[in-house]
Design an enzyme around this catalytic site. Sequence first.
Site, PDB file in Angstrom:
ATOM      1  N   HIS A 118      10.320   5.682   3.332  1.00 34.88           N
ATOM      2  CA  HIS A 118       9.238   6.556   3.785  1.00 34.88           C
ATOM      3  C   HIS A 118       9.725   7.411   4.957  1.00 34.88           C
ATOM      4  O   HIS A 118      10.361   6.885   5.877  1.00 34.88           O
ATOM      5  CB  HIS A 118       8.036   5.699   4.219  1.00 34.88           C
ATOM      6  CG  HIS A 118       6.900   6.529   4.716  1.00 34.88           C
ATOM      7  ND1 HIS A 118       6.068   7.228   3.864  1.00 34.88           N
ATOM      8  CD2 HIS A 118       6.481   6.823   5.974  1.00 34.88           C
ATOM      9  CE1 HIS A 118       5.183   7.899   4.581  1.00 34.88           C
ATOM     10  NE2 HIS A 118       5.410   7.661   5.859  1.00 34.88           N
ATOM     11  N   ALA A 164       0.148  -3.955  -1.889  1.00 36.34           N
ATOM     12  CA  ALA A 164      -0.955  -3.254  -2.562  1.00 36.34           C
ATOM     13  C   ALA A 164      -1.457  -2.039  -1.787  1.00 36.34           C
ATOM     14  O   ALA A 164      -2.149  -1.187  -2.342  1.00 36.34           O
ATOM     15  CB  ALA A 164      -2.101  -4.228  -2.816  1.00 36.34           C
TER      16      ALA A 164
END
Length: 211
Positions: free
Chosen positions: A108, A141
């Site tokens: 990221h 998640a």
Amino acid sequence: MKIAVLASGRGSNLRAIVEAIDRGACAAEVVAVVSDKADAAALDFANERGIATAVVLPKAYADRPAWDAALAETVASYSPGLVVLAGFMRIVGASMIARFAHRIVNVHPALLPSFPGAHGARDAIAKGVRISGCTVHLVDAGVDTGPILAQAAVPVLPGDDEGSLQSRIQRCEHALLPRVIDLIARGEITLGDRPTFASEAAAAATVMLAG
Ligand code: GRF
């Protein structure tokens, strides 16, 4: 260690991984490149290198869970020990997370937990931070919320725009991501809810201060 690389775009991180493998700096084998886009440049690079490719198009499925289940099936068919999201611009869902629990890493372009989401560099500039960087983390998640494995810091310079900062960050990604894959492959990082390092040297290798 067999890895499957998931990429939607340019594929510069894929290239960095393959080049690190070629020079003996990353103890992995890219067994497949899987994309959600038929025209991803990452696929062209994989084809040039003779790496298997697959495309799982979201529009071919009724809904996101169906696409995610198909993606998990496709990736699993290559039996990877690790799944690497390298510029994969879709959020993987429950099927992927269940199938590859603690076995999916993402890179990221920001120092998480700051600036999650699709525009890490742009958001860092907008906020006026003086340091940004990249993060390699396990995928859970949430969106960019999983356990952090490694970070590299770069300065945000006066006059930077999204493009110049993104380029500086990407140079760090290209060094850090293959290194983390190598550490995982060699058992120097053990993955889990709380990843652990086999030695101080391994832990130190996951932190980079650039620029
Ligand atoms: C990288 O900057 C990564 O941080 C983000 O997407 C970009 C992918 O670049 N997740 P590339 O396709 O590897 O060149």
